[in-house]
Design a protein around this motif. Structure first.
Motif, PDB file in Angstrom:
ATOM      1  N   ASN A 243     102.766  35.941 -41.194  1.00  0.00           N
ATOM      2  CA  ASN A 243     101.985  37.088 -40.722  1.00  0.00           C
ATOM      3  C   ASN A 243     102.272  38.339 -41.550  1.00  0.00           C
ATOM      4  O   ASN A 243     102.236  39.454 -41.047  1.00  0.00           O
ATOM      5  CB  ASN A 243     102.271  37.351 -39.238  1.00  0.00           C
ATOM      6  CG  ASN A 243     103.770  37.560 -38.983  1.00  0.00           C
ATOM      7  OD1 ASN A 243     104.577  37.507 -39.909  1.00  0.00           O
ATOM      8  ND2 ASN A 243     104.126  37.781 -37.733  1.00  0.00           N
ATOM      9  N   ARG A 244     102.600  38.128 -42.821  1.00  0.00           N
ATOM     10  CA  ARG A 244     102.960  39.252 -43.671  1.00  0.00           C
ATOM     11  C   ARG A 244     101.721  39.996 -44.163  1.00  0.00           C
ATOM     12  O   ARG A 244     100.655  39.417 -44.289  1.00  0.00           O
ATOM     13  CB  ARG A 244     103.778  38.755 -44.870  1.00  0.00           C
ATOM     14  CG  ARG A 244     105.129  38.195 -44.466  1.00  0.00           C
ATOM     15  CD  ARG A 244     105.795  37.413 -45.592  1.00  0.00           C
ATOM     16  NE  ARG A 244     107.072  36.864 -45.163  1.00  0.00           N
ATOM     17  CZ  ARG A 244     107.210  35.781 -44.407  1.00  0.00           C
ATOM     18  NH1 ARG A 244     106.135  35.142 -44.000  1.00  0.00           N
ATOM     19  NH2 ARG A 244     108.394  35.352 -44.037  1.00  0.00           N
ATOM     20  N   HIS A 305     107.644  31.870 -58.271  1.00  0.00           N
ATOM     21  CA  HIS A 305     107.211  30.939 -57.234  1.00  0.00           C
ATOM     22  C   HIS A 305     107.679  31.430 -55.859  1.00  0.00           C
ATOM     23  O   HIS A 305     108.787  31.948 -55.722  1.00  0.00           O
ATOM     24  CB  HIS A 305     107.768  29.547 -57.505  1.00  0.00           C
ATOM     25  CG  HIS A 305     107.159  28.898 -58.704  1.00  0.00           C
ATOM     26  ND1 HIS A 305     107.179  27.528 -58.906  1.00  0.00           N
ATOM     27  CD2 HIS A 305     106.489  29.409 -59.769  1.00  0.00           C
ATOM     28  CE1 HIS A 305     106.560  27.234 -60.043  1.00  0.00           C
ATOM     29  NE2 HIS A 305     106.147  28.365 -60.589  1.00  0.00           N
ATOM     30  N   ILE A 306     106.812  31.251 -54.860  1.00  0.00           N
ATOM     31  CA  ILE A 306     107.080  31.714 -53.504  1.00  0.00           C
ATOM     32  C   ILE A 306     106.935  30.533 -52.540  1.00  0.00           C
ATOM     33  O   ILE A 306     106.018  29.724 -52.677  1.00  0.00           O
ATOM     34  CB  ILE A 306     106.081  32.833 -53.095  1.00  0.00           C
ATOM     35  CG1 ILE A 306     106.183  34.024 -54.052  1.00  0.00           C
ATOM     36  CG2 ILE A 306     106.308  33.282 -51.654  1.00  0.00           C
ATOM     37  CD1 ILE A 306     107.529  34.724 -54.040  1.00  0.00           C
ATOM     38  N   ALA A 307     107.833  30.444 -51.555  1.00  0.00           N
ATOM     39  CA  ALA A 307     107.696  29.410 -50.531  1.00  0.00           C
ATOM     40  C   ALA A 307     106.462  29.712 -49.685  1.00  0.00           C
ATOM     41  O   ALA A 307     106.129  30.879 -49.449  1.00  0.00           O
ATOM     42  CB  ALA A 307     108.943  29.388 -49.643  1.00  0.00           C
ATOM     43  N   ILE A 308     105.781  28.663 -49.234  1.00  0.00           N
ATOM     44  CA  ILE A 308     104.563  28.855 -48.451  1.00  0.00           C
ATOM     45  C   ILE A 308     104.819  29.706 -47.214  1.00  0.00           C
ATOM     46  O   ILE A 308     104.009  30.563 -46.858  1.00  0.00           O
ATOM     47  CB  ILE A 308     103.959  27.491 -48.049  1.00  0.00           C
ATOM     48  CG1 ILE A 308     103.345  26.814 -49.281  1.00  0.00           C
ATOM     49  CG2 ILE A 308     102.893  27.657 -46.966  1.00  0.00           C
ATOM     50  CD1 ILE A 308     102.713  25.471 -49.001  1.00  0.00           C
ATOM     51  N   GLN A 309     105.978  29.527 -46.574  1.00  0.00           N
ATOM     52  CA  GLN A 309     106.261  30.293 -45.362  1.00  0.00           C
ATOM     53  C   GLN A 309     106.478  31.777 -45.661  1.00  0.00           C
ATOM     54  O   GLN A 309     106.451  32.610 -44.743  1.00  0.00           O
ATOM     55  CB  GLN A 309     107.470  29.734 -44.609  1.00  0.00           C
ATOM     56  CG  GLN A 309     108.773  29.724 -45.402  1.00  0.00           C
ATOM     57  CD  GLN A 309     109.002  28.394 -46.089  1.00  0.00           C
ATOM     58  OE1 GLN A 309     108.048  27.698 -46.423  1.00  0.00           O
ATOM     59  NE2 GLN A 309     110.258  28.035 -46.282  1.00  0.00           N
ATOM     60  N   ASP A 310     106.676  32.125 -46.928  1.00  0.00           N
ATOM     61  CA  ASP A 310     106.836  33.532 -47.316  1.00  0.00           C
ATOM     62  C   ASP A 310     105.555  34.117 -47.889  1.00  0.00           C
ATOM     63  O   ASP A 310     105.536  35.247 -48.387  1.00  0.00           O
ATOM     64  CB  ASP A 310     107.960  33.668 -48.359  1.00  0.00           C
ATOM     65  CG  ASP A 310     109.312  33.285 -47.786  1.00  0.00           C
ATOM     66  OD1 ASP A 310     109.519  33.521 -46.576  1.00  0.00           O
ATOM     67  OD2 ASP A 310     110.149  32.750 -48.531  1.00  0.00           O
ATOM     68  N   MET A 311     104.479  33.351 -47.848  1.00  0.00           N
ATOM     69  CA  MET A 311     103.215  33.754 -48.470  1.00  0.00           C
ATOM     70  C   MET A 311     102.620  34.985 -47.784  1.00  0.00           C
ATOM     71  O   MET A 311     102.732  35.164 -46.575  1.00  0.00           O
ATOM     72  CB  MET A 311     102.252  32.571 -48.386  1.00  0.00           C
ATOM     73  CG  MET A 311     100.937  32.744 -49.089  1.00  0.00           C
ATOM     74  SD  MET A 311     100.084  31.129 -49.231  1.00  0.00           S
ATOM     75  CE  MET A 311      99.964  30.633 -47.498  1.00  0.00           C
ATOM     76  N   TYR A 329      95.097  33.909 -51.761  1.00  0.00           N
ATOM     77  CA  TYR A 329      95.254  33.860 -50.307  1.00  0.00           C
ATOM     78  C   TYR A 329      94.781  35.174 -49.693  1.00  0.00           C
ATOM     79  O   TYR A 329      95.175  36.254 -50.131  1.00  0.00           O
ATOM     80  CB  TYR A 329      96.721  33.609 -49.949  1.00  0.00           C
ATOM     81  CG  TYR A 329      96.949  33.387 -48.468  1.00  0.00           C
ATOM     82  CD1 TYR A 329      96.345  32.321 -47.812  1.00  0.00           C
ATOM     83  CD2 TYR A 329      97.757  34.251 -47.735  1.00  0.00           C
ATOM     84  CE1 TYR A 329      96.548  32.116 -46.451  1.00  0.00           C
ATOM     85  CE2 TYR A 329      97.971  34.048 -46.383  1.00  0.00           C
ATOM     86  CZ  TYR A 329      97.355  32.984 -45.742  1.00  0.00           C
ATOM     87  OH  TYR A 329      97.539  32.785 -44.394  1.00  0.00           O
ATOM     88  N   VAL A 330      93.925  35.064 -48.660  1.00  0.00           N
ATOM     89  CA  VAL A 330      93.398  36.271 -48.013  1.00  0.00           C
ATOM     90  C   VAL A 330      93.957  36.446 -46.603  1.00  0.00           C
ATOM     91  O   VAL A 330      93.705  37.471 -45.963  1.00  0.00           O
ATOM     92  CB  VAL A 330      91.851  36.250 -47.957  1.00  0.00           C
ATOM     93  CG1 VAL A 330      91.264  36.194 -49.340  1.00  0.00           C
ATOM     94  CG2 VAL A 330      91.346  35.088 -47.110  1.00  0.00           C
ATOM     95  N   GLY A 331      94.716  35.455 -46.115  1.00  0.00           N
ATOM     96  CA  GLY A 331      95.252  35.517 -44.759  1.00  0.00           C
ATOM     97  C   GLY A 331      94.518  34.568 -43.840  1.00  0.00           C
ATOM     98  O   GLY A 331      93.439  34.056 -44.164  1.00  0.00           O
ATOM     99  N   VAL A 359     102.391  31.386 -56.091  1.00  0.00           N
ATOM    100  CA  VAL A 359     103.032  32.342 -56.995  1.00  0.00           C
ATOM    101  C   VAL A 359     102.654  33.755 -56.582  1.00  0.00           C
ATOM    102  O   VAL A 359     101.623  33.981 -55.946  1.00  0.00           O
ATOM    103  CB  VAL A 359     102.624  32.100 -58.474  1.00  0.00           C
ATOM    104  CG1 VAL A 359     103.133  30.753 -58.954  1.00  0.00           C
ATOM    105  CG2 VAL A 359     101.114  32.209 -58.659  1.00  0.00           C
ATOM    106  N   ARG A 360     103.509  34.711 -56.949  1.00  0.00           N
ATOM    107  CA  ARG A 360     103.294  36.107 -56.574  1.00  0.00           C
ATOM    108  C   ARG A 360     103.263  36.980 -57.826  1.00  0.00           C
ATOM    109  O   ARG A 360     104.259  37.104 -58.539  1.00  0.00           O
ATOM    110  CB  ARG A 360     104.379  36.591 -55.627  1.00  0.00           C
ATOM    111  CG  ARG A 360     104.268  38.048 -55.224  1.00  0.00           C
ATOM    112  CD  ARG A 360     105.158  38.357 -54.040  1.00  0.00           C
ATOM    113  NE  ARG A 360     104.725  37.625 -52.862  1.00  0.00           N
ATOM    114  CZ  ARG A 360     105.459  37.461 -51.766  1.00  0.00           C
ATOM    115  NH1 ARG A 360     106.688  37.949 -51.721  1.00  0.00           N
ATOM    116  NH2 ARG A 360     104.984  36.792 -50.729  1.00  0.00           N
TER     117      ARG A 360
END
Length: 363
Positions: A243-244, A305-311, A329-331, A359-360
């Protein structure tokens, strides 16, 4: 008595015949227990697809494979094009350096020639000999200092001339190597372009051979497959506790990407009227003043690289084992992306394709 007995027997026989000749349903119980007929009972056995439906499924899979190959070839083309542009820019810089080096060498040679001409005018005597012959002590001392300075200047000029010549040789050699790289990248571009066109043409030919009704059904099958994959991804709990909020730069990139919804996919395109998948994401982040690599494969290779749960919104989701596709990703479990030829930039489920990772761009 006999007549009455015979009449009764005849009546009994007629009644019996009437009962035997009645329809079968008349034998059913007056108040039957409600039951579900076999035809209305759900069964766990899946319906076998018709031959036509099975053929459409096969066609859909084949078209998807062809477009996947085209997308991978598009990445190769875009990478080669980017490298060619970089090498061309380097050639321009080296050419400028070569010109500057040649001008500096000419200037230094002119200075050396001027010194030689000055010595010639002094009868070829070195500065030290001229001072000794002058007979003036003050002039001698002043001249010694000037001579030392002149010698140092000459030595420095010769050193600079030597360095300038070495630099010129290096620039020339580098320019030659860059030309070779440009030519090699042009060959790569040509091969990749040919491969892209061949794959897209094959896919379009397959689709064009279908009737309008079959094309419509093909689109339904494509959407069904995406929905099924998305539902499986969501049910796996992948979005739990995600929910970031997007970063300030991520919000700008998102605003750019979503503003392109409805524009057509064109391979190799970077806007403004059309995009391929990585053309959309790279331009979106460029609009956010955060340049990123041009291709999805390089985005996967170079970005953190970013973990999916940190997306968070604005992050890029890379798809397929060869990193040949990317979406932003738009949420709420969705991405905006440029899908493939024949489709437009659109929103779709983030789990509708095989996820390689996230990725970020602005970590």
């Amino acid at each position: 008595m006999n007549r009455r007995h015979c009449a009764a027997a005849a009546i009994t026989l007629v009644c019996a015949l009437a009962v035997l000749s009645a329809p079968a349903q008349a034998m059913a119980a007056p108040t039957p227990t409600p039951t579900t007929t076999p035809s209305a009972t759900p069964t766990s056995t899946p319906t076998t697809p018709s031959p036509a439906e099975k053929r459409l499924q096969e066609v859909r899979e084949e078209i998807e494979t062809l477009y996947r190959k085209a997308e991978a070839a598009t990445d190769a083309y875009n990478l080669a094009e980017g490298q060619a542009k970089k090498q061309s820019g380097e050639i321009v810089r080296l050419t400028r350096s070569i010109a500057e080096g040649q001008a500096r060498i000419a200037e230094l040679k002119d200075s050396a020639g001027a010194q030689a001409r000055e010595q010639y005018r002094n009868a070829g005597l070195p500065p030290g000999a001229q001072l000794v012959l002058s007979g003036d002590p003050d002039l001698f001392l002043d001249g010694v200092n000037q001579a030392k300075q002149g010698q140092q200047a000459t030595k420095g000029m010769l050193t600079e001339l030597e360095q300038a010549q070495e630099d010129l040789e290096t620039y020339t050699e580098d320019a030659g190597l860059n030309w070779e790289k440009i030519e090699a990248n042009r060959v790569k571009q040509a091969k990749a372009k040919k491969h892209v066109k061949a794959q897209i043409a094959a896919a379009e030919k397959l689709e064009s051979q279908l009737a309008k009704k079959e094309q419509a059904r093909l689109l339904e099958l494509e959407q069904d497959a995406a929905s099924t994959a998305q539902a499986a991804w969501l049910s796996s709990g992948a979005l739990k506790d995600i929910n970031r909020e997007a970063s300030p730069a991520g919000k700008k990139a998102l605003a750019f990407a979503t503003a392109q919804i409805g524009k057509p996919y064109v391979w190799g395109a970077e806007g403004p009227g059309s995009y391929d998948c990585s053309g959309l994401t790279s331009q979106a982040w460029a609009a956010a003043k955060q340049p990123i690599p041009r291709t999805s494969q390089e985005q996967w290779r170079q970005l953190p690289h970013i973990a999916i749960q940190d997306m968070r919104p604005g992050d890029l989701i890379i798809y397929h084992s060869d990193a040949s596709h990317v979406g932003m990703y738009v949420g709420d479990g969705s991405i905006v992306h440029a899908p493939r030829p024949g489709r437009q930039v659109a929103l779709t489920g983030a789990g509708s394709m095989e996820i390689l990772g996230v990725v970020r761009p602005d970590k």
